[in-house]
Design a protein around this motif. Sequence first.
Motif, short mmCIF file in Angstrom:
data_model
loop_
_atom_site.label_atom_id
_atom_site.label_comp_id
_atom_site.label_asym_id
_atom_site.label_seq_id
_atom_site.Cartn_x
_atom_site.Cartn_y
_atom_site.Cartn_z
N PHE A 109 8.55 -22.05 53.88
CA PHE A 109 8.48 -23.12 54.85
C PHE A 109 8.70 -22.57 56.25
O PHE A 109 9.52 -21.66 56.46
N GLY A 110 7.97 -23.10 57.22
CA GLY A 110 8.13 -22.65 58.60
C GLY A 110 7.58 -23.65 59.58
O GLY A 110 7.03 -24.70 59.20
N THR A 111 7.70 -23.33 60.85
CA THR A 111 7.20 -24.19 61.93
C THR A 111 6.04 -23.56 62.69
O THR A 111 5.46 -24.20 63.56
N ASP A 112 5.70 -22.31 62.36
CA ASP A 112 4.67 -21.58 63.09
C ASP A 112 3.32 -21.74 62.38
O ASP A 112 3.05 -21.08 61.38
N LEU A 113 2.48 -22.62 62.92
CA LEU A 113 1.19 -22.88 62.29
C LEU A 113 0.30 -21.65 62.32
O LEU A 113 -0.36 -21.32 61.32
N ALA A 114 0.28 -20.94 63.43
CA ALA A 114 -0.60 -19.77 63.56
C ALA A 114 -0.25 -18.72 62.52
O ALA A 114 -1.14 -18.09 61.93
N GLU A 115 1.03 -18.53 62.27
CA GLU A 115 1.46 -17.55 61.27
C GLU A 115 1.00 -17.96 59.88
O GLU A 115 0.54 -17.13 59.10
N ALA A 116 1.12 -19.24 59.57
CA ALA A 116 0.73 -19.72 58.24
C ALA A 116 -0.77 -19.63 58.03
O ALA A 116 -1.24 -19.32 56.93
N VAL A 117 -1.54 -19.90 59.09
CA VAL A 117 -2.99 -19.95 58.98
C VAL A 117 -3.63 -18.57 58.98
O VAL A 117 -4.71 -18.37 58.42
N ARG A 118 -2.94 -17.60 59.55
CA ARG A 118 -3.55 -16.29 59.83
C ARG A 118 -4.24 -15.68 58.61
O ARG A 118 -5.38 -15.21 58.70
N ASP A 119 -3.60 -15.64 57.48
CA ASP A 119 -4.18 -15.00 56.29
C ASP A 119 -4.60 -16.00 55.23
O ASP A 119 -4.92 -15.62 54.10
N ALA A 120 -4.61 -17.29 55.56
CA ALA A 120 -4.89 -18.30 54.55
C ALA A 120 -6.38 -18.38 54.23
O ALA A 120 -7.23 -18.36 55.12
N GLU A 121 -6.67 -18.47 52.95
CA GLU A 121 -8.04 -18.70 52.50
C GLU A 121 -8.37 -20.19 52.49
O GLU A 121 -9.53 -20.58 52.67
N VAL A 122 -7.34 -21.01 52.24
CA VAL A 122 -7.49 -22.46 52.22
C VAL A 122 -6.40 -23.06 53.10
O VAL A 122 -5.22 -22.71 52.96
N ILE A 123 -6.79 -23.95 54.02
CA ILE A 123 -5.85 -24.59 54.93
C ILE A 123 -5.93 -26.10 54.71
O ILE A 123 -6.98 -26.71 54.95
N PHE A 124 -4.84 -26.68 54.24
CA PHE A 124 -4.80 -28.12 53.99
C PHE A 124 -4.20 -28.86 55.17
O PHE A 124 -3.13 -28.48 55.66
N ILE A 125 -4.87 -29.90 55.61
CA ILE A 125 -4.32 -30.84 56.58
C ILE A 125 -3.73 -32.00 55.78
O ILE A 125 -4.47 -32.75 55.13
N ALA A 126 -2.40 -32.10 55.79
CA ALA A 126 -1.72 -33.11 54.98
C ALA A 126 -0.72 -33.89 55.83
O ALA A 126 0.42 -34.11 55.42
N VAL A 127 -1.15 -34.29 57.00
CA VAL A 127 -0.28 -35.04 57.91
C VAL A 127 -0.50 -36.54 57.72
O VAL A 127 -1.45 -36.97 57.08
N GLY A 128 0.39 -37.33 58.30
CA GLY A 128 0.33 -38.76 58.12
C GLY A 128 -0.85 -39.41 58.84
O GLY A 128 -1.27 -38.95 59.91
N THR A 129 -1.37 -40.46 58.24
CA THR A 129 -2.44 -41.26 58.86
C THR A 129 -2.04 -42.74 58.78
O THR A 129 -2.67 -43.52 58.08
N PRO A 130 -0.98 -43.12 59.48
CA PRO A 130 -0.51 -44.51 59.41
C PRO A 130 -1.49 -45.47 60.04
O PRO A 130 -2.41 -45.06 60.76
N ALA A 131 -1.29 -46.74 59.76
CA ALA A 131 -2.12 -47.75 60.41
C ALA A 131 -1.83 -47.73 61.91
O ALA A 131 -0.68 -47.69 62.33
N ARG A 132 -2.88 -47.73 62.70
CA ARG A 132 -2.73 -47.69 64.14
C ARG A 132 -2.17 -49.02 64.63
O ARG A 132 -2.63 -50.09 64.21
N ARG A 133 -1.19 -48.93 65.50
CA ARG A 133 -0.54 -50.14 65.99
C ARG A 133 -1.56 -51.04 66.71
O ARG A 133 -2.28 -50.58 67.59
N GLY A 134 -1.63 -52.27 66.27
CA GLY A 134 -2.43 -53.25 66.98
C GLY A 134 -3.76 -53.60 66.33
O GLY A 134 -4.19 -54.75 66.40
#
Length: 464
Positions: A66-91
């Motif tokens: 686990f870490g906070t450095d995205l560039a470090e994690a992505v550097r050697d990755a063959e597969v990069i998953f985007i798994a962030v939240g997609t909440p309902a937009r306010r309004g």
Amino acid sequence: MHVAIIGVGYVGLVSGACFADLGHSVRCVDRDAGRIAALRAGRMPIYEPHLEALVARNVAAGRLGFGTDLAEAVRDAEVIFIAVGTPARRGDGHADLAHVFACAHEIAGALTGYAVIVTKSTVPVGTGDRVEHILRSLRPQAPFAVVSNPEFLREGAAIADFKTPDRIVIGTADERARAVMHNLYRPLEPGTRILFTGRRSAELVKYAANAFLALKIGFINEMADLCEQADADIHDVAHGIGLDRRIGARFLQAGPGFGGSCFPKDIQALIKSAQDLGAPARIVETVAAANEQRKRRMARRLIQACGGSVRGLTIGVLGLTFKPNTDDMRESPALTIITALLDEGAEVRAFDPEGMAQARALMPEITYVASAEAVAEGAHALALITEWDAFRDLDLPRLRGRMAGDVLVDYRNLIAPEAAAEAGFHHIGIGCRPARPAAPAQIARVRGSRRGARIDSELAASPA
């Protein structure tokens, strides 16, 4: 394979731990330094059965970090998953894709070689096109592919769902990306069906699946209402239609309405996407509206059972989370029911095996206790809202003996009506005939403010 997962919320953390358990080298990153520090210390940000042990095992084996450095994690990755939240937009109810697009910008700056960039977050149809446009505009010469791979993880059973899925849906027209994704999931073969589709089709599969399941819930809830008026039993009706192989028995349990992190927001996002594309989803719109109306009606059910008023009464609530085996309070029917009870002047005392920390932040005005017995102490009525296994074997006579009243509103049909009546309860389920005790108890009503003023001398009999 080297895998990077951006976002250590529910989907990202469970997926990362499971991919590591399949033998891949996984790096999970998140901007929340506090959450990363907790994970490094072995503390889970969510409750999910067996997740803590799974994470610990794979961290110890060196396969999960686990870490906070995205560039470090992505550097050697063959597969990069985007798994962030997609909440309902306010309004407006649209899915908020700001975090997804922010990830795309950061990934573009960190790519060093070919990678498959996967949207694991639940996103509206066409989102993959926009992610690819961002990447192409920032890194026109970089080799990559953008793929949709929606998740189908049920809270409370997520690890089993990942390892023994009904299907794995992968949306891509790129042959190289298809081979990479097939290799990623190869440890789950044989026995797992991998469905390759177009990217837009894969994005829509997730929303369509959730909308259809919500439709089944909404349908059986309406049939439960009809059963009550027709002197029929929803258990028999659900069993009878569930035996039809075209329908199936799952998601035919009547209740107070659906909630959680997925169904409400995903349905709203699907409705908005359909409207934007000029193909309104009228059935889905109706399901969403009916579900919200049902939650509000469920509070009236308990109030009517208490003689039409709960002012000054103590109501005990068993279960707060939207479903068992999770601490997730998002869109839980308990929120709507308890809020209505408070508005009507009731005192509310509650217990949930895992959800009380989350609930306190949302409903600080109610009293939280450590057991079902403590909930029952002096309560004029009990409301069983979440079907935790711990509530299946309640000592009903003991609970009844601690109460000031006899009403038990069983929103999940978890308690056998006969057993409840034998224990002295006036049991009210969903879609079935109320079961009454031989000798109805009487309720001393507290009149005045929510916190209680004077106790009237009049005694109100349990409602007929």
